[in-house]
Scaffold this motif. Structure first.
Motif, short mmCIF file in Angstrom:
data_model
loop_
_atom_site.label_atom_id
_atom_site.label_comp_id
_atom_site.label_asym_id
_atom_site.label_seq_id
_atom_site.Cartn_x
_atom_site.Cartn_y
_atom_site.Cartn_z
N ALA A 51 15.32 -2.87 -1.74
CA ALA A 51 14.19 -2.95 -0.75
C ALA A 51 15.17 -4.59 0.21
O ALA A 51 14.76 -5.15 0.29
CB ALA A 51 13.02 -3.53 -1.51
N ASP A 54 13.48 -5.57 3.06
CA ASP A 54 11.25 -5.98 2.75
C ASP A 54 11.69 -7.57 3.23
O ASP A 54 11.80 -7.83 2.73
CB ASP A 54 11.11 -5.35 1.33
N TYR A 57 11.11 -9.41 0.45
CA TYR A 57 11.79 -9.83 -0.77
C TYR A 57 12.72 -10.44 -0.07
O TYR A 57 13.72 -11.06 -0.97
CB TYR A 57 12.00 -7.97 -0.91
N SER A 130 3.54 -10.83 0.61
CA SER A 130 5.15 -11.40 0.17
C SER A 130 4.07 -12.52 -1.25
O SER A 130 4.93 -12.35 -2.20
CB SER A 130 5.49 -12.49 1.15
N ALA A 135 8.60 -12.01 -4.85
CA ALA A 135 9.99 -11.28 -5.72
C ALA A 135 10.83 -12.51 -6.24
O ALA A 135 11.10 -13.54 -5.51
CB ALA A 135 10.77 -10.48 -3.87
N TYR A 185 3.31 -0.56 5.15
CA TYR A 185 3.55 -1.33 3.85
C TYR A 185 2.92 -1.71 2.26
O TYR A 185 1.66 -2.17 3.15
CB TYR A 185 4.20 -3.25 4.17
N LEU A 190 7.17 -3.29 -3.11
CA LEU A 190 8.12 -2.73 -1.95
C LEU A 190 7.89 -2.19 -1.40
O LEU A 190 8.47 -0.71 -1.91
CB LEU A 190 9.71 -4.57 -2.98
#
Length: 534
Positions: A51, A54, A57, A130, A135, A185, A190
């Motif tokens: 991803a 994203d 990420y 997020s 991530a 999203y 992700l």
């Protein structure tokens, strides 16, 4: 006669409440036609990194510069740098004396590119997404001072922070805080591949071959409402295999602008050329390069080994041989030009000295030569990277205190391996998320740091970083910041090498190129336009 533009940026030294945006007219600008931009940046989706675009990420300047054109944020860095200003927000400010409550009011009429309204709930969703995904790239750490997010109606967002954070407005200007469409999203998953949807100045479409982006088309978003003035109708970005191919393309008129990454020889050629058809723009930069260490690895676990490397490496010789006037030696993680910078490494080690380095190793009982492999990436920081690390190896080996071998890796394998702790010593670069000293220290030294480094200093993490974040006037934070830099020079969990300048080359009829990069290496494609040849 060659024309070289020097674009001077103002680096922020204080943070104050911002109530109104500057420089915008609700995104409306002249129609500057289609501008064609070249880059050597690589964008690849892999099994390890599926991803790459994203916002929850990616933590990479190259990918962030794609996102900034499409995904809107509450705040943004203004033209010419300075303090962050509202973008998707109409106003933002701290509402308490302790810098722990931050309130933003959205602009009227915000819409995603698909026509749906952008609301306070969407902002809350995006930022909590997020944080929730968290991530392994560590990008969510930028938002780790957030405790809770509250919405009031459809336009007001209230951030309750765990602790004072004077840098929070800057963090809301980074893509990890980008506003994404909940329809596109998923909250806990992700978005793989190369699709991007937002409410920013452009829509985004990538051409992909073998899981790698070959070109990007940005079309001006007619629904965009924000502080940015869009001066063109479309930007076509073409990805080149190397700097030479990109240079040939601008000479032949196939592209209008050449961005990252030009080679040192290309920059030198453009700087001295008598050809008026292409001009070079030089800008101050806050890009730094450094060596990182796995401080638990047997080869470099003892502090004296890392200190001896700091004592041997000759930054002036390195920079002059590889980059010439395009970079400067760096003696701290915080670069010159940023409030709070100190030459901590020079203060401790002075000029390079093999004898002093030998004394450090002997006092610690370290047998020489110390053997290790120095790892670097072959395709992420420009064509001069290999030469840079060859010079470093020679300096270390010529001291007879070290026995260093080199190993280069493509970025797509280098970065995951580094994060997993597979390298004892490795070279990295850092393009700041925002131009504040905190962003050159906390990402490397705080918990869950971006390097995955095992180094941990309780005083830095629990006392000095929080102290520095309480000060809206960044000059008042200098004492805490200096102590952090002095500690880094003593322990050497990272070893700063140099600080680079930034360059863009543009054909003669392109306007706005002097504003196309700011000090944080943010690419501002909306500034570019076809104009009258000068």
């Amino acid at each position: 006669m060659n024309r070289k533009t020097l674009a001077l940026a103002a680096i922020a030294g204080a943070l104050t409440p911002v109530l109104a945006a500057c420089g915008g007219s609700d995104g409306e600008g002249k129609d500057g036609g289609t501008v064609v931009v070249g880059t050597t940046d690589r964008f690849t989706a892999t099994k390890e990194e599926p991803a790459p675009l994203d916002p929850a990420y990616t933590y990479d300047t190259n990918a962030w510069n794609l996102l900034r054109q499409t995904v809107q944020t509450l705040m943004t860095q203004p033209r010419g740098d300075g303090l962050p200003v509202p973008e998707a927000a109409r106003s933002c400010s701290f509402t308490d004396k302790g810098n722990e409550r931050y309130v933003c009011e959205l602009r009227d009429g915000l819409k995603f590119a698909d026509g749906s309204d952008v609301t306070a709930a969407d902002v809350k969703y995006s930022i909590e997404r997020s944080l929730g995904i968290s991530a392994e790239t560590g990008v969510a750490s930028l938002l780790n001072t957030i405790d809770t997010i509250e919405t009031q109606g459809t336009r007001s967002i209230v951030f309750h922070l765990k602790t004072a954070d004077a840098t929070f407005p800057y963090k809301l200007a980074t893509p990890v805080a980008g506003i994404v469409n909940p329809k596109k999203y998923a909250k806990d998953k992700l978005r793989n591949g190369f699709q991007v949807d937002g409410s920013g100045p452009y829509t985004f479409k990538a051409a992909v071959k073998d899981n790698t982006v070959t070109s990007v088309t940005y079309v001006r978003n007619p629904l965009y409402k924000g502080s940015l003035k869009v001066n063109n109708s479309q930007v076509d970005m073409r990805v080149f295999e190397d700097a030479d191919a990109m240079g040939s393309a601008i000479e032949e008129g196939d592209i209008d602008v050449m961005t990252r990454t030009m080679s040192p020889s290309q920059i030198q050629k453009l700087d001295t050329s008598s050809d008026d058809s292409v001009h070079l723009v030089e800008m101050p930069g806050l890009e730094i390069r450094y060596l990182g260490f796995d401080t638990h690895a047997p080869t470099v676990r003892t502090k004296a080994v890392r200190q001896a490397m700091a004592q041997v490496i000759d930054r002036y010789a390195l920079v002059s041989k590889v980059y010439g006037t395009q970079a400067d030696p760096l003696y701290s993680l915080v670069p010159a030009g940023v409030v709070g910078h100190s030459n901590a490494f020079f203060n401790k080690y002075g000029n390079p000295s093999v004898d002093r380095a030998r004394g450090l190793l002997n006092a610690a009982g370290i047998k020489t030569p110390v053997k290790f492999t120095l790892h670097y990436t072959t395709d992420h920081y420009g064509t001069a990277t290999k030469q840079e690390f060859e010079v470093l190896r020679k300096q270390l080996n010529d001291s007879r205190l070290f026995d260093v071998t080199l190993q280069g890796h493509p970025w797509e394998t280098f970065r995951p391996a580094e994060q997993k702790g597979e390298y004892d010593v490795y070279g990295m670069g850092w393009f700041p998320d925002f131009p504040d000293p905190d962003n050159f220290l906390a990402p490397f030294l705080d918990k869950n740091n971006i390097l995955g480094s095992p180094y941990s200093n309780t005083t830095i993490q629990k006392t000095l970083i929080p102290q520095s974040r309480r000060m809206q006037d960044r000059l008042e934070a200098a004492r805490s910041l200096t102590r952090i830099q002095d500690t880094v020079a003593e322990d050497v969990p990272v070893l700063p090498l140099w600080q680079g300048k930034q360059y863009i080359a543009a054909r003669d009829d392109i306007t706005g190129s002097e504003y196309a990069l700011n000090s944080s290496s943010v690419l501002c494609l909306w500034e570019l336009s076809h104009g009258v040849s000068q």
